[in-house]
Design an enzyme around this catalytic site. Structure first.
Site, mmCIF file in Angstrom:
data_model
loop_
_atom_site.group_PDB
_atom_site.id
_atom_site.type_symbol
_atom_site.label_atom_id
_atom_site.label_comp_id
_atom_site.label_asym_id
_atom_site.label_seq_id
_atom_site.Cartn_x
_atom_site.Cartn_y
_atom_site.Cartn_z
ATOM 1 N NE ARG A 74 -2.097 -1.377 3.532
ATOM 2 C CZ ARG A 74 -1.822 -0.319 4.854
ATOM 3 N NH1 ARG A 74 -2.532 0.697 4.784
ATOM 4 N NH2 ARG A 74 -1.238 -0.873 6.007
ATOM 5 C CE1 TYR B 238 5.556 7.328 11.674
ATOM 6 C CE2 TYR B 238 5.815 9.606 11.600
ATOM 7 C CZ TYR B 238 5.712 8.450 10.905
ATOM 8 O OH TYR B 238 5.952 8.467 9.484
HETATM 9 P P1 NAP Z 1 0.685 3.025 4.880
HETATM 10 O O1 NAP Z 1 -0.183 3.295 3.626
HETATM 11 O O2 NAP Z 1 0.054 2.836 6.105
HETATM 12 O O3 NAP Z 1 1.420 1.577 4.384
HETATM 13 C C1 NAP Z 1 2.078 1.060 5.340
HETATM 14 C C2 NAP Z 1 3.005 -0.226 4.797
HETATM 15 O O4 NAP Z 1 3.694 -0.803 5.620
HETATM 16 C C3 NAP Z 1 1.853 -1.329 4.228
HETATM 17 O O5 NAP Z 1 2.290 -1.830 3.106
HETATM 18 C C4 NAP Z 1 2.135 -2.271 5.468
HETATM 19 O O6 NAP Z 1 1.812 -3.506 4.947
HETATM 20 C C5 NAP Z 1 3.441 -1.990 5.609
HETATM 21 N N1 NAP Z 1 3.634 -2.479 7.178
HETATM 22 C C6 NAP Z 1 3.581 -2.146 8.388
HETATM 23 N N2 NAP Z 1 3.942 -2.880 9.206
HETATM 24 C C7 NAP Z 1 4.785 -3.911 8.754
HETATM 25 C C8 NAP Z 1 5.535 -4.825 9.114
HETATM 26 N N3 NAP Z 1 5.701 -5.255 10.446
HETATM 27 N N4 NAP Z 1 5.901 -5.819 8.055
HETATM 28 C C9 NAP Z 1 6.040 -5.617 7.082
HETATM 29 N N5 NAP Z 1 5.048 -4.502 6.443
HETATM 30 C C10 NAP Z 1 4.633 -3.659 7.186
HETATM 31 O O7 NAP Z 1 1.637 3.923 5.308
HETATM 32 P P2 NAP Z 1 2.565 4.958 4.071
HETATM 33 O O8 NAP Z 1 2.035 6.262 4.214
HETATM 34 O O9 NAP Z 1 2.766 4.398 2.891
HETATM 35 O O10 NAP Z 1 3.963 5.025 5.011
HETATM 36 C C11 NAP Z 1 4.991 4.103 4.547
HETATM 37 C C12 NAP Z 1 6.375 4.777 5.185
HETATM 38 O O11 NAP Z 1 6.567 6.157 4.975
HETATM 39 C C13 NAP Z 1 6.489 4.672 6.582
HETATM 40 O O12 NAP Z 1 7.474 4.269 7.298
HETATM 41 C C14 NAP Z 1 5.948 5.868 7.148
HETATM 42 O O13 NAP Z 1 6.379 6.253 8.494
HETATM 43 C C15 NAP Z 1 6.616 6.854 6.127
HETATM 44 N N6 NAP Z 1 5.977 8.219 5.980
HETATM 45 C C16 NAP Z 1 4.823 8.334 5.652
HETATM 46 C C17 NAP Z 1 4.205 9.763 5.556
HETATM 47 C C18 NAP Z 1 2.897 10.223 5.392
HETATM 48 O O14 NAP Z 1 2.346 11.209 5.262
HETATM 49 N N7 NAP Z 1 1.999 9.116 4.751
HETATM 50 C C19 NAP Z 1 5.043 10.927 5.887
HETATM 51 C C20 NAP Z 1 6.220 10.492 6.141
HETATM 52 C C21 NAP Z 1 6.762 9.316 6.110
HETATM 53 P P3 NAP Z 1 0.287 -4.384 5.399
HETATM 54 O O15 NAP Z 1 -0.689 -3.407 5.014
HETATM 55 O O16 NAP Z 1 0.549 -5.734 4.353
HETATM 56 O O17 NAP Z 1 0.655 -5.227 6.602
#
Ligand code: NAP
Length: 242
Positions: free
Chosen positions: A12, A151
């Protein structure tokens, strides 16, 4: 031979965009934990566009599962060239409500996964004397977010990890970098519309990022063009945090 990338949390959001973006240049191992259907959708899209990819279920906060993921990638595609440590969780709570379990879970998932994957792939990188690790931190790891102390702590730790490992591994031709996204439109971005509009006013470019805007920077760092960059933290935040 086409290079191989492992993208953790590629079912995702940002990880999905990274997997799709890198598929033109790399074989892609799409890691997921819970979202099997979504991971298969990413796989099918890559295959449909002529790329090569495979999915692998692993909770990367667990070392043995992270190791199994790396072993799978090497068996399937012959080697691993790049690891993108993207998997992560977020949680909004006032500090007084954050329990020890919340803190431990956040650190194990967001920081432990980066340690586990880097450790699991290292014998392959050292054998080849080549490799790249790209960690996804956050601007909150730089400037701190209210009501997200655990976080923010985890994302700061990823920056320290990146800088230290980059220095240690540069003589072995292994590059370690970090991207700090701002606000990105994914499931993790749970703000209501009013808050999103307020945020847009605070972000100099006036919009929330698409996951592909983060993936573009990953693609650059993963490429041979980024041959003199290591230990860096690249903000991709539309000027939100400078
Ligand atoms: P997201 O849409 O919630 O997706 C999170 C992803 O991480 C999912 O594919 C989930 O897989 C996977 N995941 C979580 N725990 C896991 C584990 N223990 N083992 C394997 N996979 C795991 O989040 P996102 O926004 O794309 O975030 C991705 C990264 O970007 C994160 O590190 C987040 O901190 C960082 N980030 C996000 C933002 C933002 O505004 N969105 C901003 C700054 C940084 P499943 O669904 O298959 O469990």
């Amino acid at each position: 031979m086409k290079k191989t990338v492992i993208v953790t949390g590629a079912s995702r959001g940002i990880g999905r965009a990274i997997a799709l973006k890198l598929a033109s240049d790399f074989n892609v191992v799409i890691n997921y934990n819970k979202s099997e259907d979504k991971a298969n959708e990413v796989l099918n899209e890559i295959l449909k566009n002529g790329g090569d990819a495979a999915t692998f279920k692993a909770d990367v906060s667990d070392f043995n599962q992270a190791k199994a993921l790396c072993d799978f990638a090497i068996k399937k595609f012959g080697t691993v060239d790049v690891v993108v440590n993207n998997a992560g969780i977020a949680e909004q709570k006032v500090f007084c409500d954050i329990t020890e379990d919340d803190f431990e879970n956040m650190m194990r998932t967001n920081v432990g996964s980066v340690f586990n994957m880097s450790k699991a792939v290292m014998s392959e990188f050292l054998r080849k004397k080549e490799g790249k690790i790209i960690n996804i931190s956050s601007v909150w790891g730089i400037c701190g977010a209210s009501c997200e102390v655990h976080y923010s702590t985890s994302k700061s730790a990823i920056i320290g990890f990146t800088k230290a490992l980059a220095k240690e591994l540069a003589p072995s031709n292994i590059f370690v970098n970090c991207i700090a996204p701002g606000v990105v439109d994914t499931d993790m971005c749970t703000f209501d519309d009013e808050t999103k509009n307020m945020l847009k006013e605070e972000i100099p470019v006036g919009k929330i990022a698409s996951p592909f805007e983060i993936a573009n920077t990953v693609k650059f760092l993963a490429s041979d063009e980024a041959s003199y960059i290591t230990g860096e933290v690249i903000n991709v935040s539309g000027g939100f945090v400078i």
